[in-house]
Write a protein that holds these residues in place. Structure first.
Motif, PDB file in Angstrom:
ATOM      1  N   ARG A 129     -24.627   4.738 -28.285  1.00 43.99           N
ATOM      2  CA  ARG A 129     -23.533   5.603 -29.216  1.00 43.99           C
ATOM      3  C   ARG A 129     -23.907   5.651 -30.576  1.00 43.99           C
ATOM      4  O   ARG A 129     -23.658   6.584 -31.343  1.00 43.99           O
ATOM      5  N   MET A 130     -24.445   4.612 -31.117  1.00 42.16           N
ATOM      6  CA  MET A 130     -25.087   4.692 -32.554  1.00 42.16           C
ATOM      7  C   MET A 130     -26.028   5.613 -32.792  1.00 42.16           C
ATOM      8  O   MET A 130     -25.968   6.291 -33.848  1.00 42.16           O
ATOM      9  N   ALA A 131     -27.037   5.654 -31.952  1.00 46.64           N
ATOM     10  CA  ALA A 131     -28.058   6.729 -31.842  1.00 46.64           C
ATOM     11  C   ALA A 131     -27.548   8.177 -31.875  1.00 46.64           C
ATOM     12  O   ALA A 131     -28.015   9.212 -32.755  1.00 46.64           O
ATOM     13  N   GLU A 132     -26.362   8.315 -31.591  1.00 51.66           N
ATOM     14  CA  GLU A 132     -25.599   9.692 -31.258  1.00 51.66           C
ATOM     15  C   GLU A 132     -25.084  10.234 -32.890  1.00 51.66           C
ATOM     16  O   GLU A 132     -25.331  11.278 -32.898  1.00 51.66           O
ATOM     17  N   ARG A 133     -24.727   9.379 -33.443  1.00 59.45           N
ATOM     18  CA  ARG A 133     -24.183   9.447 -34.906  1.00 59.45           C
ATOM     19  C   ARG A 133     -24.934   9.087 -35.639  1.00 59.45           C
ATOM     20  O   ARG A 133     -24.482   9.995 -36.913  1.00 59.45           O
ATOM     21  N   MET A 134     -25.944   8.362 -35.841  1.00 64.66           N
ATOM     22  CA  MET A 134     -26.749   8.057 -37.091  1.00 64.66           C
ATOM     23  C   MET A 134     -28.383   8.557 -36.827  1.00 64.66           C
ATOM     24  O   MET A 134     -28.863   8.501 -35.771  1.00 64.66           O
ATOM     25  N   PRO A 135     -28.845   8.895 -38.171  1.00 64.52           N
ATOM     26  CA  PRO A 135     -30.458   9.332 -38.148  1.00 64.52           C
ATOM     27  C   PRO A 135     -31.273   8.086 -37.467  1.00 64.52           C
ATOM     28  O   PRO A 135     -30.959   6.716 -37.635  1.00 64.52           O
TER      29      PRO A 135
END
Length: 322
Positions: A129-135
Protein backbone atom coordinates in the motif's frame (compact mmCIF):
# COMPACT_ATOMS: atom_id res chain seq x y z
CA UNK A 1 3.76 -1.19 39.81
CA UNK A 2 4.84 1.85 41.84
CA UNK A 3 2.45 4.55 43.01
CA UNK A 4 2.78 7.20 40.36
CA UNK A 5 1.04 10.16 38.80
CA UNK A 6 1.79 11.49 35.31
CA UNK A 7 4.22 14.43 35.21
CA UNK A 8 3.40 17.95 34.11
CA UNK A 9 5.37 18.59 30.93
CA UNK A 10 6.14 21.77 29.01
CA UNK A 11 4.70 21.62 25.49
CA UNK A 12 3.34 24.96 24.19
CA UNK A 13 1.83 23.61 20.98
CA UNK A 14 -1.94 23.68 20.38
CA UNK A 15 -4.15 20.64 20.76
CA UNK A 16 -5.57 19.54 17.41
CA UNK A 17 -7.55 16.55 16.20
CA UNK A 18 -9.01 15.22 12.98
CA UNK A 19 -12.77 15.87 12.61
CA UNK A 20 -13.26 12.27 11.42
CA UNK A 21 -11.71 10.69 14.53
CA UNK A 22 -14.79 8.65 15.59
CA UNK A 23 -15.08 7.16 12.11
CA UNK A 24 -11.35 6.45 11.97
CA UNK A 25 -11.58 4.60 15.30
CA UNK A 26 -14.45 2.35 14.29
CA UNK A 27 -12.99 1.66 10.85
CA UNK A 28 -9.65 0.70 12.37
CA UNK A 29 -11.25 -1.82 14.73
CA UNK A 30 -13.29 -3.31 11.88
CA UNK A 31 -10.23 -3.54 9.60
CA UNK A 32 -8.10 -5.27 12.22
CA UNK A 33 -10.85 -7.73 13.09
CA UNK A 34 -10.96 -8.56 9.38
CA UNK A 35 -7.17 -8.66 9.00
CA UNK A 36 -6.69 -11.15 11.81
CA UNK A 37 -9.82 -13.21 11.23
CA UNK A 38 -9.83 -16.14 13.66
CA UNK A 39 -6.70 -14.67 15.27
CA UNK A 40 -8.66 -11.56 16.31
CA UNK A 41 -9.29 -12.50 19.91
CA UNK A 42 -11.75 -10.29 21.81
CA UNK A 43 -9.00 -9.45 24.30
CA UNK A 44 -6.77 -8.13 21.51
CA UNK A 45 -9.55 -5.99 20.04
CA UNK A 46 -10.43 -4.62 23.46
CA UNK A 47 -6.78 -3.78 24.06
CA UNK A 48 -6.70 -2.10 20.67
CA UNK A 49 -9.77 -0.04 21.47
CA UNK A 50 -8.33 1.02 24.85
CA UNK A 51 -4.99 2.00 23.29
CA UNK A 52 -6.70 4.67 21.15
CA UNK A 53 -4.11 4.66 18.38
CA UNK A 54 -6.44 6.48 15.95
CA UNK A 55 -6.52 9.37 18.43
CA UNK A 56 -2.72 9.62 18.34
CA UNK A 57 -2.57 9.92 14.56
CA UNK A 58 -5.68 12.10 14.42
CA UNK A 59 -3.85 14.57 16.66
CA UNK A 60 -0.67 14.35 14.59
CA UNK A 61 -2.46 14.84 11.26
CA UNK A 62 -5.67 16.82 11.95
CA UNK A 63 -6.33 17.71 8.30
CA UNK A 64 -4.86 14.74 6.43
CA UNK A 65 -6.56 12.77 3.68
CA UNK A 66 -8.35 9.87 5.43
CA UNK A 67 -6.98 7.26 3.00
CA UNK A 68 -3.36 8.31 3.64
CA UNK A 69 -4.09 8.40 7.34
CA UNK A 70 -5.48 4.84 7.27
CA UNK A 71 -2.24 3.44 5.86
CA UNK A 72 -0.14 5.19 8.52
CA UNK A 73 -2.60 4.14 11.24
CA UNK A 74 -2.45 0.50 10.20
CA UNK A 75 1.34 0.62 10.33
CA UNK A 76 1.25 2.27 13.75
CA UNK A 77 -1.06 -0.46 15.08
CA UNK A 78 1.11 -3.11 13.44
CA UNK A 79 4.22 -1.65 15.05
CA UNK A 80 2.78 -1.66 18.56
CA UNK A 81 1.35 -5.18 18.07
CA UNK A 82 4.74 -6.38 16.81
CA UNK A 83 6.56 -4.72 19.68
CA UNK A 84 4.21 -6.40 22.17
CA UNK A 85 4.69 -9.77 20.45
CA UNK A 86 8.50 -9.68 20.66
CA UNK A 87 8.46 -8.23 24.18
CA UNK A 88 6.37 -10.94 25.85
CA UNK A 89 7.79 -13.22 28.52
CA UNK A 90 11.50 -13.80 29.05
CA UNK A 91 13.46 -11.56 26.70
CA UNK A 92 15.93 -13.31 24.39
CA UNK A 93 17.94 -10.80 22.39
CA UNK A 94 18.83 -13.28 19.64
CA UNK A 95 15.15 -14.15 19.16
CA UNK A 96 14.18 -10.47 19.06
CA UNK A 97 16.86 -9.85 16.42
CA UNK A 98 15.67 -12.81 14.34
CA UNK A 99 12.04 -11.67 14.41
CA UNK A 100 12.97 -8.09 13.57
CA UNK A 101 15.13 -9.18 10.65
CA UNK A 102 12.22 -11.22 9.31
CA UNK A 103 10.06 -8.09 9.44
CA UNK A 104 12.79 -6.02 7.78
CA UNK A 105 13.03 -8.55 4.95
CA UNK A 106 9.30 -8.17 4.30
CA UNK A 107 9.67 -4.39 4.23
CA UNK A 108 12.42 -4.84 1.66
CA UNK A 109 10.06 -6.82 -0.55
CA UNK A 110 10.39 -10.46 0.57
CA UNK A 111 7.25 -12.62 0.61
CA UNK A 112 6.46 -14.07 4.06
CA UNK A 113 6.60 -17.86 4.22
CA UNK A 114 3.53 -20.02 4.65
CA UNK A 115 4.41 -20.53 8.32
CA UNK A 116 4.90 -16.81 8.99
CA UNK A 117 2.81 -15.22 11.77
CA UNK A 118 -0.19 -13.16 10.60
CA UNK A 119 1.54 -9.91 11.49
CA UNK A 120 4.23 -10.53 8.85
CA UNK A 121 1.59 -11.11 6.19
CA UNK A 122 -0.08 -7.86 7.20
CA UNK A 123 3.25 -6.07 6.99
CA UNK A 124 3.65 -7.25 3.40
CA UNK A 125 0.25 -5.78 2.55
CA UNK A 126 1.16 -2.51 4.25
CA UNK A 127 4.38 -2.27 2.27
CA UNK A 128 2.45 -2.75 -0.96
CA UNK A 129 0.00 0.00 0.00
CA UNK A 130 2.87 2.38 0.74
CA UNK A 131 4.66 1.51 -2.50
CA UNK A 132 1.53 2.38 -4.48
CA UNK A 133 1.51 5.94 -3.15
CA UNK A 134 5.11 6.90 -2.55
CA UNK A 135 8.25 6.97 -4.73
CA UNK A 136 10.92 4.30 -4.41
CA UNK A 137 13.40 6.72 -2.79
CA UNK A 138 10.93 7.46 0.02
CA UNK A 139 10.15 3.78 0.53
CA UNK A 140 13.85 2.96 0.82
CA UNK A 141 14.27 5.76 3.39
CA UNK A 142 11.32 4.38 5.34
CA UNK A 143 12.84 0.89 5.33
CA UNK A 144 16.10 2.32 6.70
CA UNK A 145 14.14 4.13 9.42
CA UNK A 146 12.56 0.80 10.38
CA UNK A 147 15.99 -0.82 10.37
CA UNK A 148 17.20 1.76 12.91
CA UNK A 149 14.18 1.09 15.11
CA UNK A 150 14.62 -2.69 14.96
CA UNK A 151 18.30 -2.30 15.81
CA UNK A 152 17.39 -0.20 18.83
CA UNK A 153 14.84 -2.69 20.17
CA UNK A 154 17.36 -5.52 19.75
CA UNK A 155 20.02 -3.61 21.71
CA UNK A 156 17.48 -2.89 24.45
CA UNK A 157 16.71 -6.61 24.60
CA UNK A 158 20.44 -7.28 24.90
CA UNK A 159 20.72 -4.96 27.89
CA UNK A 160 17.74 -6.59 29.58
CA UNK A 161 18.97 -10.09 28.87
CA UNK A 162 22.42 -9.30 30.25
CA UNK A 163 20.97 -7.50 33.28
CA UNK A 164 22.88 -4.33 32.46
CA UNK A 165 22.06 -0.81 33.58
CA UNK A 166 22.96 1.59 30.77
CA UNK A 167 24.81 4.80 31.55
CA UNK A 168 22.94 7.95 30.56
CA UNK A 169 24.98 8.74 27.42
CA UNK A 170 24.65 5.18 26.12
CA UNK A 171 20.95 5.15 26.87
CA UNK A 172 20.32 8.44 25.08
CA UNK A 173 22.03 7.13 21.94
CA UNK A 174 20.06 3.88 22.12
CA UNK A 175 16.71 5.51 22.85
CA UNK A 176 17.01 7.73 19.79
CA UNK A 177 16.79 4.48 17.80
CA UNK A 178 14.26 2.48 19.81
CA UNK A 179 11.70 5.26 20.27
CA UNK A 180 10.79 4.88 16.59
CA UNK A 181 10.50 8.54 15.62
CA UNK A 182 12.60 7.89 12.52
CA UNK A 183 9.63 5.92 11.19
CA UNK A 184 6.85 8.32 12.13
CA UNK A 185 8.75 11.43 11.03
CA UNK A 186 9.34 9.79 7.65
CA UNK A 187 5.64 9.01 7.47
CA UNK A 188 4.78 12.68 7.94
CA UNK A 189 5.71 13.10 4.29
CA UNK A 190 3.50 10.20 3.20
CA UNK A 191 0.49 11.28 5.24
CA UNK A 192 0.73 14.97 4.36
CA UNK A 193 1.51 14.35 0.69
CA UNK A 194 5.00 15.73 0.07
CA UNK A 195 8.51 14.32 -0.34
CA UNK A 196 11.76 16.04 0.60
CA UNK A 197 15.06 15.14 -1.08
CA UNK A 198 17.73 13.36 0.95
CA UNK A 199 20.11 16.32 0.84
CA UNK A 200 17.54 18.56 2.55
CA UNK A 201 16.74 16.00 5.24
CA UNK A 202 20.46 15.48 5.86
CA UNK A 203 21.13 19.19 6.44
CA UNK A 204 22.69 19.50 9.93
CA UNK A 205 20.19 22.12 11.10
CA UNK A 206 17.15 20.05 10.13
CA UNK A 207 18.74 16.83 11.40
CA UNK A 208 19.39 18.49 14.80
CA UNK A 209 15.80 19.70 14.94
CA UNK A 210 14.48 16.18 14.34
CA UNK A 211 16.83 14.78 16.98
CA UNK A 212 15.59 17.39 19.45
CA UNK A 213 11.96 16.43 18.76
CA UNK A 214 12.97 12.78 19.12
CA UNK A 215 14.43 13.44 22.57
CA UNK A 216 11.29 15.27 23.71
CA UNK A 217 9.09 12.37 22.61
CA UNK A 218 11.44 9.75 24.06
CA UNK A 219 11.68 11.38 27.48
CA UNK A 220 7.91 11.88 27.65
CA UNK A 221 7.39 8.23 26.77
CA UNK A 222 9.90 7.12 29.40
CA UNK A 223 8.11 9.16 32.04
CA UNK A 224 4.69 7.79 31.12
CA UNK A 225 5.88 4.18 30.83
CA UNK A 226 8.18 4.21 33.86
CA UNK A 227 5.79 2.36 36.24
CA UNK A 228 5.42 -0.46 33.70
CA UNK A 229 9.13 -0.55 32.92
CA UNK A 230 9.96 -1.08 36.59
CA UNK A 231 8.33 -4.53 36.45
CA UNK A 232 11.66 -5.56 34.95
CA UNK A 233 14.55 -4.20 37.03
CA UNK A 234 16.72 -3.93 33.90
CA UNK A 235 14.20 -2.52 31.43
CA UNK A 236 15.98 0.48 29.88
CA UNK A 237 14.44 3.80 30.87
CA UNK A 238 15.86 7.30 31.23
CA UNK A 239 14.74 7.56 34.86
CA UNK A 240 16.48 4.28 35.75
CA UNK A 241 19.71 5.32 34.04
CA UNK A 242 19.70 8.67 35.85
CA UNK A 243 19.15 6.98 39.23
CA UNK A 244 21.82 4.35 38.67
CA UNK A 245 24.53 6.61 37.27
CA UNK A 246 24.05 9.63 39.51
CA UNK A 247 22.84 8.02 42.72
CA UNK A 248 19.61 10.03 42.74
CA UNK A 249 16.44 9.37 44.67
CA UNK A 250 13.46 8.34 42.57
CA UNK A 251 11.87 11.76 43.00
CA UNK A 252 15.03 13.58 41.91
CA UNK A 253 15.49 11.27 38.92
CA UNK A 254 11.90 11.85 37.82
CA UNK A 255 12.29 15.61 38.21
CA UNK A 256 15.50 15.57 36.19
CA UNK A 257 13.86 13.55 33.41
CA UNK A 258 11.05 16.13 33.30
CA UNK A 259 13.60 18.94 33.03
CA UNK A 260 15.38 17.09 30.22
CA UNK A 261 12.08 16.81 28.34
CA UNK A 262 11.24 20.47 28.87
CA UNK A 263 14.74 21.53 27.82
CA UNK A 264 14.40 19.55 24.60
CA UNK A 265 11.13 21.33 23.78
CA UNK A 266 12.69 24.73 24.49
CA UNK A 267 15.71 23.84 22.32
CA UNK A 268 13.31 22.89 19.54
CA UNK A 269 11.63 26.31 19.75
CA UNK A 270 15.01 28.02 19.38
CA UNK A 271 16.34 25.76 16.64
CA UNK A 272 13.27 25.96 14.44
CA UNK A 273 13.69 29.74 14.23
CA UNK A 274 17.26 29.38 12.97
CA UNK A 275 16.62 26.96 10.12
CA UNK A 276 18.16 28.19 6.85
CA UNK A 277 16.21 28.62 3.64
CA UNK A 278 15.95 25.53 1.47
CA UNK A 279 14.78 27.45 -1.57
CA UNK A 280 12.01 25.66 -3.45
CA UNK A 281 11.67 23.20 -0.56
CA UNK A 282 10.86 25.78 2.11
CA UNK A 283 7.12 25.07 2.07
CA UNK A 284 7.65 21.33 2.44
CA UNK A 285 10.20 21.84 5.24
CA UNK A 286 7.66 24.02 7.06
CA UNK A 287 5.12 21.20 6.78
CA UNK A 288 7.64 18.75 8.22
CA UNK A 289 8.44 21.08 11.13
CA UNK A 290 4.72 21.45 11.82
CA UNK A 291 4.51 17.66 11.83
CA UNK A 292 7.27 17.48 14.46
CA UNK A 293 5.47 20.00 16.65
CA UNK A 294 2.22 18.06 16.35
CA UNK A 295 3.92 14.79 17.23
CA UNK A 296 5.43 16.23 20.41
CA UNK A 297 2.05 17.53 21.58
CA UNK A 298 -0.02 14.57 20.38
CA UNK A 299 2.30 12.11 22.10
CA UNK A 300 1.60 13.70 25.49
CA UNK A 301 -2.16 14.10 25.01
CA UNK A 302 -2.50 10.53 23.74
CA UNK A 303 -0.36 9.11 26.54
CA UNK A 304 -2.67 10.67 29.11
CA UNK A 305 -5.71 9.05 27.51
CA UNK A 306 -4.39 5.74 26.23
CA UNK A 307 -5.05 2.46 27.97
CA UNK A 308 -1.44 1.45 27.28
CA UNK A 309 -0.56 3.43 30.40
CA UNK A 310 -2.90 2.18 33.15
CA UNK A 311 -1.85 4.93 35.55
CA UNK A 312 -3.01 7.62 33.11
CA UNK A 313 -6.36 9.14 34.07
CA UNK A 314 -9.07 8.74 31.45
CA UNK A 315 -10.90 11.72 30.05
CA UNK A 316 -9.89 14.64 27.87
CA UNK A 317 -10.56 17.13 30.63
CA UNK A 318 -7.43 16.21 32.55
CA UNK A 319 -4.40 18.27 31.60
CA UNK A 320 -0.77 17.53 32.32
CA UNK A 321 0.71 20.06 29.94
CA UNK A 322 2.22 23.30 31.20
Amino acid sequence: MIAYSPPTLFCPFPQETHPLLPRLEEEALARWALYLGAQARPAFLEKLRAARFPELLARCHPSACPERLRVALDFLIWNFAWDDAVDEGEVCADWVREQNWRALAVLQGATPGADAPPLLGLLGDLRARMAERMPRAWLWRFVEACRAYFHGTWREAQARGEHRHLDVASYIALRRLSVGTSMVFTQVEAVEGFVLPDEVLAHPALARLMTTATDAIAWANDLFSFPQDTRDAFHPNLVSSLREERGLTLRDALDLAVRMHDTSVRCFLVRETSLPSFGEHDAAVSRLVLGLRRWMRANIDWSLASGRYPHAPQGAGHSRVA
